[in-house]
Design a protein around this motif. Structure first.
Motif, mmCIF file in Angstrom:
data_model
loop_
_atom_site.group_PDB
_atom_site.id
_atom_site.type_symbol
_atom_site.label_atom_id
_atom_site.label_comp_id
_atom_site.label_asym_id
_atom_site.label_seq_id
_atom_site.Cartn_x
_atom_site.Cartn_y
_atom_site.Cartn_z
ATOM 1 N N VAL A 299 -11.135 -4.895 -15.390
ATOM 2 C CA VAL A 299 -10.803 -5.393 -14.109
ATOM 3 C C VAL A 299 -9.682 -6.154 -14.108
ATOM 4 N N GLU B 256 -6.807 -8.584 -11.867
ATOM 5 C CA GLU B 256 -6.659 -9.289 -10.694
ATOM 6 C C GLU B 256 -5.262 -9.607 -10.729
ATOM 7 N N CYS C 229 -5.968 -9.978 -16.447
ATOM 8 C CA CYS C 229 -7.521 -9.243 -16.647
ATOM 9 C C CYS C 229 -8.824 -10.098 -16.432
ATOM 10 N N ALA C 230 -9.519 -9.859 -15.747
ATOM 11 C CA ALA C 230 -10.588 -10.801 -15.286
ATOM 12 C C ALA C 230 -11.910 -10.162 -15.547
ATOM 13 N N GLY C 231 -12.067 -9.288 -16.441
ATOM 14 C CA GLY C 231 -13.358 -8.908 -16.960
ATOM 15 C C GLY C 231 -13.459 -7.408 -17.234
ATOM 16 N N LYS D 28 -20.308 -5.387 -13.555
ATOM 17 C CA LYS D 28 -19.239 -5.934 -13.790
ATOM 18 C C LYS D 28 -19.498 -7.424 -14.523
ATOM 19 N N GLN E 42 -17.397 -10.582 -15.509
ATOM 20 C CA GLN E 42 -16.132 -11.534 -15.269
ATOM 21 C C GLN E 42 -15.967 -11.986 -16.652
ATOM 22 N N ASN F 177 -12.720 -14.671 -18.720
ATOM 23 C CA ASN F 177 -11.246 -15.024 -18.925
ATOM 24 C C ASN F 177 -10.457 -14.378 -19.886
#
Ligand SMILES: Cc1cc2nc3c(=O)[nH]c(=O)nc-3n(C[C@H](O)[C@H](O)[C@H](O)COP(=O)(O)OP(=O)(O)OC[C@H]3O[C@@H](n4cnc5c(N)ncnc54)[C@H](O)[C@@H]3O)c2cc1C
Length: 375
Positions: free
Chosen positions: A176, A178, A182-184, A192, A194, A196
């Motif tokens: 993922v 953002e 990379c947020a997940g 999904k 999440q 850090n």
């Protein structure tokens, strides 16, 4: 933090980072520890296999130095022994130019700071009575070690399970993104997670995930390199050392089994065992120890090494904030697990490492075109 891949690399990183009190989940699309880390022989050898491997020697030596403590903590935390032995290796030379080949290897080892000594044939046979009498020259590598990778994985998983969440059956399809971070991760079924930090440690399958990742992320050119193996038992025969030649190796386990390997094949993701592969391994094994002719074959298997274009691992931070790569350990992932875990811990916690990892940079395969597009 999400770690993609629950092999020796992903689990070692998780175990190390858990000490830092981070919340960690290890995601594996099957039962963790059932791919290359299950198939390995477990030699802990920093000696180079080819000229290209010379760049890996300092990292391998550092990992070997970390091994006793790595094993101690895992065994203590899990209560499960891993059959870690520190008895050295005998490197065997058999052909007409055996002595010259031994001298070349001895000189290379001395240049690289690897402990290595030429020993007489009578000393070699005294140290290892089962050694084939036809052997022509022997090098003793006293600092090499071995471990049973299946026991190590079992013990590591038990130890890691106490500190981190491990999710079997979670197949990561893509990352993922953002903006430039990379947020997940996203599962194949749409779930999904999440995070850090995301660490890709999916062995030879790592490239498949990055491929789905997006334009900011460097491609991960891992490829499967099949290795076939077999396990033998000969009740009257015990080996004390790892025996290795250019053609193959024998690794003794404490329960009397002898693991013999291996092949190095470009066979895609097919984990078959073939007649030709077995013949090669048996012939190489008998060349090291002729008495194994009567040994019972207990098991055959194969696994996929995570190869890379230059045979070196892919380790480091990427240009996407929060994404770290720890993959492509090829023939040496069992050996390199402690140092990889240490490096990733340093990247996550300290944002810098105590070791020069330039040669393993995730960006080294990028085309000039892509590099300039990125800058
Ligand atoms: C025959 C053979 C002999 C070897 N001998 C030695 C040796 O003597 N010494 C040594 O140091 N090394 C040896 N190696 C190399 C060593 O086994 C590997 O380098 C090491 O196991 C790599 O570990 P890994 O955790 O990166 O990969 P793996 O053990 O392959 O683990 C990767 C994990 O990622 C998971 N995964 C993949 N894709 C996804 C996805 N999309 N989503 C979620 N999970 C995913 C897989 O299910 C797997 O559990 C050998 C290898 C082989 C095959």
């Amino acid at each position: 933090m999400a770690i993609v891949g629950g092999g020796i690399i992903g689990c070692s990183i998780a175990f190390q980072l858990a000490v830092e009190k981070l919340k960690i989940v290890v995601l594996d699309r099957q039962q963790p520890g059932r791919e290359a880390s299950w198939a390995a022989a477990g030699m802990l050898s920093p000696a180079p296999d080819s000229p290209r491997d010379r760049l890996l020697v300092p990292l391998s030596k550092e990992s070997l130095r970390l091994y006793p403590e790595f094993v101690r903590v895992i065994e203590e935390s899990s209560g499960k022994a891993v059959d870690y032995t520190r008895k050295g290796t005998l490197q065997i030379f058999t052909g007409a130019s055996a002595e010259a080949e031994r001298e070349t290897m001895l000189a290379e080892h001395s240049e690289l700071g690897l402990a290595s000594e030429a020993i007489s044939l009578s000393d070699a046979h005294r140290m290892e009575p089962a050694l084939n009498p036809d052997v022509r020259a022997v090098l003793h590598l006293p600092e090499e070690e071995s471990v049973d990778p299946r026991l190590l994985m079992d013990s590591l998983l038990a130890a890691a399970n106490r500190r981190v969440e491990i999710r079997p059956g979670f197949s990561v399809a893509s990352l993922v993104e953002e903006g430039d971070r990379c947020a997940g991760v996203l599962a194949a079924n749409g779930e999904k997670i999440q995070a850090n930090h995301v660490i890709i440690a999916a062995g030879c399958f790592s490239g498949e995930i990055a491929g789905a990742a997006g334009k900011h992320i460097p491609s991960i050119p891992t490829r499967p390199v099949r290795g076939q193996m077999l396990a033998l038992r000969q009740t009257h025969l015990t080996l004390r050392h790892v025996l290795r030649s250019e053609r193959g190796y024998l690794v003794p386990r404490s329960d009397g089994r002898i693991v013999a390997g291996s092949t190095s094949e470009d066979a895609g993701f097919h984990k078959s065992v073939t007649a030709g592969g077995m013949r090669k391994i048996v012939e190489a094994g008998l060349e090291l120890c002729a008495d194994l002719g009567d040994a019972e074959i207990l098991e055959t298997w194969s696994g996929l090494r995570p190869g890379t274009p230059d045979d070196l691992p892919i380790l480091g931070l990427t240009n996407v904030e929060g994404l770290i790569l720890a993959t492509g350990h090829y023939r040496n992932g069992i050996l390199l697990a402690p140092v990889t875990a240490k490096l990733v811990k340093e990247w996550v916690v300290d944002r810098r490492t105590t070791f020069d990892t330039q040669a393993f940079s995730p960006f080294r395969f990028e085309s000039a075109e892509r590099k300039s597009a990125r800058s």
